[in-house]
Design a protein around this motif. Sequence first.
Motif, PDB file in Angstrom:
ATOM      1  N   SER A 351       0.818  -1.220   0.000  1.00 58.87           N
ATOM      2  CA  SER A 351       0.000   0.000   0.000  1.00 58.87           C
ATOM      3  C   SER A 351       0.846   1.262   0.000  1.00 58.87           C
ATOM      4  O   SER A 351       0.309   2.365  -0.098  1.00 58.87           O
ATOM      5  CB  SER A 351      -0.924   0.007   1.224  1.00 58.87           C
ATOM      6  OG  SER A 351      -0.162  -0.063   2.422  1.00 58.87           O
ATOM      7  N   VAL A 352       2.154   1.122   0.127  1.00 59.88           N
ATOM      8  CA  VAL A 352       3.051   2.278   0.094  1.00 59.88           C
ATOM      9  C   VAL A 352       4.099   2.050  -0.986  1.00 59.88           C
ATOM     10  O   VAL A 352       4.403   0.907  -1.346  1.00 59.88           O
ATOM     11  CB  VAL A 352       3.742   2.524   1.452  1.00 59.88           C
ATOM     12  CG1 VAL A 352       2.708   2.855   2.523  1.00 59.88           C
ATOM     13  CG2 VAL A 352       4.581   1.325   1.867  1.00 59.88           C
ATOM     14  N   GLN A 374       5.375  10.592   1.631  1.00 55.28           N
ATOM     15  CA  GLN A 374       5.025  10.461   0.223  1.00 55.28           C
ATOM     16  C   GLN A 374       6.221  10.694  -0.706  1.00 55.28           C
ATOM     17  O   GLN A 374       6.058  11.003  -1.893  1.00 55.28           O
ATOM     18  CB  GLN A 374       3.875  11.405  -0.168  1.00 55.28           C
ATOM     19  CG  GLN A 374       2.515  10.950   0.310  1.00 55.28           C
ATOM     20  CD  GLN A 374       2.333  11.186   1.825  1.00 55.28           C
ATOM     21  OE1 GLN A 374       2.619  12.272   2.346  1.00 55.28           O
ATOM     22  NE2 GLN A 374       1.871  10.155   2.515  1.00 55.28           N
ATOM     23  N   THR A 406       8.042  -0.650   5.526  1.00 58.66           N
ATOM     24  CA  THR A 406       7.615  -0.173   6.849  1.00 58.66           C
ATOM     25  C   THR A 406       8.175   1.218   7.121  1.00 58.66           C
ATOM     26  O   THR A 406       7.476   2.082   7.691  1.00 58.66           O
ATOM     27  CB  THR A 406       8.062  -1.149   7.945  1.00 58.66           C
ATOM     28  OG1 THR A 406       7.509  -2.446   7.673  1.00 58.66           O
ATOM     29  CG2 THR A 406       7.589  -0.694   9.316  1.00 58.66           C
ATOM     30  N   GLN A 408       8.748   3.548   4.958  1.00 57.72           N
ATOM     31  CA  GLN A 408       7.960   4.532   4.218  1.00 57.72           C
ATOM     32  C   GLN A 408       6.609   4.769   4.891  1.00 57.72           C
ATOM     33  O   GLN A 408       6.104   5.904   4.912  1.00 57.72           O
ATOM     34  CB  GLN A 408       7.746   4.072   2.774  1.00 57.72           C
ATOM     35  CG  GLN A 408       7.043   5.099   1.903  1.00 57.72           C
ATOM     36  CD  GLN A 408       7.837   6.370   1.720  1.00 57.72           C
ATOM     37  OE1 GLN A 408       8.943   6.341   1.195  1.00 57.72           O
ATOM     38  NE2 GLN A 408       7.284   7.510   2.153  1.00 57.72           N
ATOM     39  N   TRP A 409       6.027   3.707   5.450  1.00 58.47           N
ATOM     40  CA  TRP A 409       4.772   3.897   6.190  1.00 58.47           C
ATOM     41  C   TRP A 409       4.982   4.871   7.337  1.00 58.47           C
ATOM     42  O   TRP A 409       4.150   5.768   7.558  1.00 58.47           O
ATOM     43  CB  TRP A 409       4.268   2.553   6.715  1.00 58.47           C
ATOM     44  CG  TRP A 409       2.966   2.669   7.470  1.00 58.47           C
ATOM     45  CD1 TRP A 409       1.706   2.621   6.945  1.00 58.47           C
ATOM     46  CD2 TRP A 409       2.809   2.891   8.883  1.00 58.47           C
ATOM     47  NE1 TRP A 409       0.771   2.787   7.939  1.00 58.47           N
ATOM     48  CE2 TRP A 409       1.422   2.957   9.146  1.00 58.47           C
ATOM     49  CE3 TRP A 409       3.699   3.037   9.940  1.00 58.47           C
ATOM     50  CZ2 TRP A 409       0.909   3.167  10.418  1.00 58.47           C
ATOM     51  CZ3 TRP A 409       3.183   3.248  11.219  1.00 58.47           C
ATOM     52  CH2 TRP A 409       1.810   3.304  11.453  1.00 58.47           C
ATOM     53  N   TRP A 410       6.072   4.720   8.065  1.00 56.39           N
ATOM     54  CA  TRP A 410       6.361   5.649   9.150  1.00 56.39           C
ATOM     55  C   TRP A 410       6.557   7.067   8.624  1.00 56.39           C
ATOM     56  O   TRP A 410       6.067   8.041   9.230  1.00 56.39           O
ATOM     57  CB  TRP A 410       7.599   5.195   9.929  1.00 56.39           C
ATOM     58  CG  TRP A 410       7.302   4.151  10.950  1.00 56.39           C
ATOM     59  CD1 TRP A 410       7.540   2.811  10.873  1.00 56.39           C
ATOM     60  CD2 TRP A 410       6.687   4.372  12.226  1.00 56.39           C
ATOM     61  NE1 TRP A 410       7.110   2.173  12.014  1.00 56.39           N
ATOM     62  CE2 TRP A 410       6.582   3.110  12.864  1.00 56.39           C
ATOM     63  CE3 TRP A 410       6.210   5.504  12.893  1.00 56.39           C
ATOM     64  CZ2 TRP A 410       6.033   2.954  14.127  1.00 56.39           C
ATOM     65  CZ3 TRP A 410       5.660   5.347  14.156  1.00 56.39           C
ATOM     66  CH2 TRP A 410       5.569   4.087  14.760  1.00 56.39           C
ATOM     67  N   ASP A 412       5.210   8.362   6.023  1.00 61.35           N
ATOM     68  CA  ASP A 412       3.907   8.877   5.615  1.00 61.35           C
ATOM     69  C   ASP A 412       3.056   9.328   6.797  1.00 61.35           C
ATOM     70  O   ASP A 412       2.035  10.011   6.609  1.00 61.35           O
ATOM     71  CB  ASP A 412       3.159   7.820   4.805  1.00 61.35           C
ATOM     72  CG  ASP A 412       3.787   7.567   3.445  1.00 61.35           C
ATOM     73  OD1 ASP A 412       4.679   8.341   3.052  1.00 61.35           O
ATOM     74  OD2 ASP A 412       3.407   6.576   2.787  1.00 61.35           O
ATOM     75  N   GLN A 413       3.463   8.952   8.006  1.00 65.33           N
ATOM     76  CA  GLN A 413       2.748   9.413   9.203  1.00 65.33           C
ATOM     77  C   GLN A 413       3.250  10.787   9.669  1.00 65.33           C
ATOM     78  O   GLN A 413       2.787  11.305  10.687  1.00 65.33           O
ATOM     79  CB  GLN A 413       2.892   8.407  10.346  1.00 65.33           C
ATOM     80  CG  GLN A 413       2.573   6.972   9.976  1.00 65.33           C
ATOM     81  CD  GLN A 413       1.268   6.835   9.220  1.00 65.33           C
ATOM     82  OE1 GLN A 413       0.209   7.295   9.662  1.00 65.33           O
ATOM     83  NE2 GLN A 413       1.335   6.178   8.051  1.00 65.33           N
ATOM     84  N   GLU A 589      -0.340  -4.901  13.109  1.00 68.38           N
ATOM     85  CA  GLU A 589      -0.926  -3.609  12.744  1.00 68.38           C
ATOM     86  C   GLU A 589      -1.192  -2.758  13.980  1.00 68.38           C
ATOM     87  O   GLU A 589      -0.846  -1.567  14.017  1.00 68.38           O
ATOM     88  CB  GLU A 589      -2.218  -3.837  11.961  1.00 68.38           C
ATOM     89  CG  GLU A 589      -2.896  -2.537  11.538  1.00 68.38           C
ATOM     90  CD  GLU A 589      -4.167  -2.767  10.737  1.00 68.38           C
ATOM     91  OE1 GLU A 589      -4.854  -1.777  10.441  1.00 68.38           O
ATOM     92  OE2 GLU A 589      -4.456  -3.942  10.413  1.00 68.38           O
TER      93      GLU A 589
END
Length: 604
Positions: A351-352, A374, A406, A408-410, A412-413, A589
């Motif tokens: 998803s990222v 992003q 993971t 990149q998910w961080w 994006d937060q 999650e």
Amino acid sequence: GIVTYSTDADCTRAVVTINGIAFLVDVKSAVVTELALPSPVIDPRIDRSGRRICFVHDNAVWVHDLTGLASTSAVRITPTETSPHTTWGIADFIAGEEMDRTRGTWWTHNGSALLVQRTDVSEVAELVIENPVDPDSPMMTRYPAAGTTNAAVTLHRMGLDGSQAEINWDHRTYEYLVDVITDSHGELLVVQSRDQRRYEILTVGPDGSTNVLSETTDPEWVELISGSPARTESGQLVSVHDDHDNDHRRLFINDEPVSPIGWDVRAITGVDSQTVFFSACPSRDSWVCDLWSWNAADGLVQLTVGGWNSGTSRGGTSVISRNSLDATASDVVVTSAHGIHTVESFAEAPSVTPVVYRVDSDEPHLRIAVLFPQGQLPSQALPVLLDPYGGPHGQRVVNAGSAFLTAQWWADQGFVVVVTDGRGMPGSPSWEKSVKDDLASGVLDDQVSALELVTAKFPGKLDRSRVGIRGWSFGGYLAALAVLDRPDVFHAAVAGAPVTEWRLYDTHYTERYLGDPRTQPDAYDANSLLPRAPQLTRPLLLIHGVDDDNVFVSNTAQLSAALTAAGKEHQVEYLTGVTHMTPQEEVAENLLLLQLDFLKKSLA
């Protein structure tokens, strides 16, 4: 699902297990047959001819004749043991956790016998993992903590004709059974001393006697390399060890180094007749790992360029896996006499999409990756999150997009995420061994240095008044160490499954770096987090799976107790039913969301 398989020499038959039930697969016809074997079947191995399989059941080794000529049912070939602490055919804890060896049975080349590991853990310290949800069902386990007794491991040749012979070597000097190799030239045994400074490759005679084929010593430790040793079809010994004169880890054919200067070999990935395949990283750019081949006729051939790659070949069929920062999935290509085939992936798309910025330093082995929300440079300074592993063997910064999902998910937060591989992690031998006797100060210094380099590279993008750090396992140790030793730099930490006192971790790993605590207690005291507890001035969240049988929950409990005794506020999250990692999707999650909430509040 299927996590591993075993095939015969021609890859016409394979055996797999699902939920402890064994299945025989005819590869050409794709016909699958369930085998009538006692369940659960553990680690089935098919012989080269495809006529028999061996497997472990009820702590014993069994053989099943697939032709039905000798017997229609499986036959137990190992002796009956009266002690519940003795097993046959199963790798001991140290082999599985620290030596990357998960098997305890090996067919001889002609299939007439098996080499079988016998393990006796009766002298290994017994630990109890209490289950707070079900206190009447504690888990008992034998765990060889640093400075304590290891399992007693022996090796035996079990002939299908009923003959038995123990394989003899100097157990007092060489306590660790590293690996067993069987080929057309016979059997090889690899053993290592308790202090890991001595390593021998032994040939095995029919009567169980052994002779030294090769010996390696190192003043720090002898590094174990995947796939090493091996032999070519003509019997040349293929191995990887350190070239101290050039500070490289190199591929050797017998006693001659053949891999190029300027590259560090990571693994022997295969031997196809006279050709050796190996992966190696350029010393000046260890983000990259390429596949190479060598044979006497062609010399060295570089098979891939750039990316993070591996592969092997057997019988003229090659498999090459390529990765790059631009893709989150591996590109796997099979090449044979029948043509070139790309293996299709059915993995769910992430998803990222990681966008990785590289920061270089004067030290080529200090690898630094930076990720922004992003993938775009922010218009204002953002809080910073260091996301390291930081410990030996666990390279995080590689030329593969999948390694940064993971992170990149961080990002994006709302964080600038910095992932750094420091000293002690894969690189040159001297770089890896610079952590001898000190797993703390230099490792932490590298994280601080990386933060300074990133700040200089991206001026005005990092809010240095809001710097957090998170990590798991060794990374958890490093995260807690960061807020304890450098509160001037780090303002909050999440420490997951941390080793907080190295006397609690296993023999092979810990003694490699810190020695034996019975003779080097000062090294253990200097690297422990427990004496540092009174130093805590920053928010710290400790997370640990209660059922962790690798880094025991006592690590977190002891640090929490020391912090409480020192009057230091902190948070602890115990995860019931969770071991060292968190494979459960919902738990993983929610664990991310828990950490996110803690860091956002702590760095507000």
